[in-house]
Design an enzyme around this catalytic site. Structure first.
Site, PDB file in Angstrom:
ATOM      1  N   ARG A 247       0.839  -1.132  -0.263  1.00  9.91           N
ATOM      2  CA  ARG A 247      -0.010   0.069   0.102  1.00  9.91           C
ATOM      3  C   ARG A 247       0.772   1.182  -0.058  1.00  9.91           C
ATOM      4  O   ARG A 247       1.765   1.456   0.889  1.00  9.91           O
ATOM      5  CB  ARG A 247      -0.933  -0.045   1.464  1.00  9.91           C
ATOM      6  CG  ARG A 247      -1.726   1.268   1.433  1.00  9.91           C
ATOM      7  CD  ARG A 247      -2.854   1.000   2.502  1.00  9.91           C
ATOM      8  NE  ARG A 247      -3.496   2.305   2.720  1.00  9.91           N
ATOM      9  CZ  ARG A 247      -4.283   2.461   3.829  1.00  9.91           C
ATOM     10  NH1 ARG A 247      -4.455   1.649   4.716  1.00  9.91           N
ATOM     11  NH2 ARG A 247      -5.077   3.647   3.670  1.00  9.91           N
TER      12      ARG A 247
ATOM     13  N   THR B 125      -1.197   7.512  -1.284  1.00  8.34           N
ATOM     14  CA  THR B 125      -2.279   7.594  -2.015  1.00  8.34           C
ATOM     15  C   THR B 125      -3.514   6.596  -1.649  1.00  8.34           C
ATOM     16  O   THR B 125      -4.422   6.198  -1.788  1.00  8.34           O
ATOM     17  CB  THR B 125      -2.102   7.074  -3.591  1.00  8.34           C
ATOM     18  OG1 THR B 125      -1.273   5.842  -3.733  1.00  8.34           O
ATOM     19  CG2 THR B 125      -1.110   8.095  -4.148  1.00  8.34           C
TER      20      THR B 125
ATOM     21  N   ASP C 148       2.580 -13.614   8.900  1.00 10.05           N
ATOM     22  CA  ASP C 148       3.198 -13.829  10.182  1.00 10.05           C
ATOM     23  C   ASP C 148       3.148 -15.332  11.134  1.00 10.05           C
ATOM     24  O   ASP C 148       4.253 -15.617  11.797  1.00 10.05           O
ATOM     25  CB  ASP C 148       2.825 -12.719  11.236  1.00 10.05           C
ATOM     26  CG  ASP C 148       3.253 -11.590  10.837  1.00 10.05           C
ATOM     27  OD1 ASP C 148       4.246 -11.169  10.232  1.00 10.05           O
ATOM     28  OD2 ASP C 148       2.631 -10.550  11.513  1.00 10.05           O
TER      29      ASP C 148
END
Length: 217
Positions: free
Chosen positions: A109, A113, A210
């Site tokens: 990401r 923006t 994770d």
């Protein structure tokens, strides 16, 4: 949950699959068990994905000297994993398809923006001539996966030759992808109820990467 979409394929909801998914969803499952049982589900997904590849008729002769009318896969395949969680699915693909070529795409990401941005891409040179098994265990909003599909299309891959394989998807993400890409096929183990305000899948299983790679806080 079932959405009833013709291009969204859910694994048969057997007792075996439900038991495996229950183990990996459990927050108390140790990492070793999480990896082991996740790998089992991943292999089931890859095997199911192969059912959507085209075949041609093929005759062979058995050791009894008798002809057998069978089929053989038509065309070549490759895998593309969306880093980093998608890399957990690579071994399952290799277990089923020996010497398969696997590309990698890193999409994150953009903080400025808030849109998915391509940071890295390494694909087989002849990927435009192959069927692509796109690998990512969790489908929430679908933003990263849709960006990755754009990368594949720009590399010459035909949309109808992309099979997106994941363990858990949200209804919103799956429908958004299928609307954006009308020839895409999605193969998933389970479809969850939805997402929370932070866009995490519910009931979900937490951060797959994770838990799989042992990098939880």
């Amino acid at each position: 949950m079932a959405l009833g979409h013709a291009r969204l394929h859910q694994l048969a909801q057997t007792h075996q699959l439900k038991a495996l998914m229950t183990i990996i969803r459990d927050q108390n499952t140790p990492r070793g068990d999480f990896v082991f049982y996740s790998d089992r589900v991943i292999r089931l997904l890859v095997e199911e994905g192969l059912n959507y590849l085209p075949v041609v008729n093929k005759e062979v002769i058995t050791p009894m000297g008798v002809p057998f009318q069978g089929v053989a896969f038509e065309g070549r395949i490759c895998g593309v994993s969306i880093m980093r969680a998608g890399e957990s699915m690579e071994q399952g693909l290799r277990d089923v398809c020996t010497s398969v070529r696997i590309g990698k795409v890193l999409i994150q990401r953009d903080e400025r923006t808030a849109q998915p941005k391509l940071y890295y891409s390494k694909l087989p040179k002849d990927i435009a001539d192959r069927w692509v098994l796109l690998l990512d265990p969790m489908l929430a909003t679908g933003g990263s996966a849709m960006k990755c599909i754009e990368v594949l299309l720009e590399a010459g891959v035909k949309e109808e030759r992309i099979l997106f394989i994941n363990l858990i998807c949200s209804p919103e993400g799956a429908l958004a992808m299928l609307e954006q890409f009308p020839k895409l096929q999605i193969i998933t183990a389970e479809i969850d109820e939805g997402m929370d305000e932070q866009k995490f899948i519910l009931p979900g299983l937490g951060d797959f990467g994770d838990r799989y790679f042992g990098t939880e806080d």
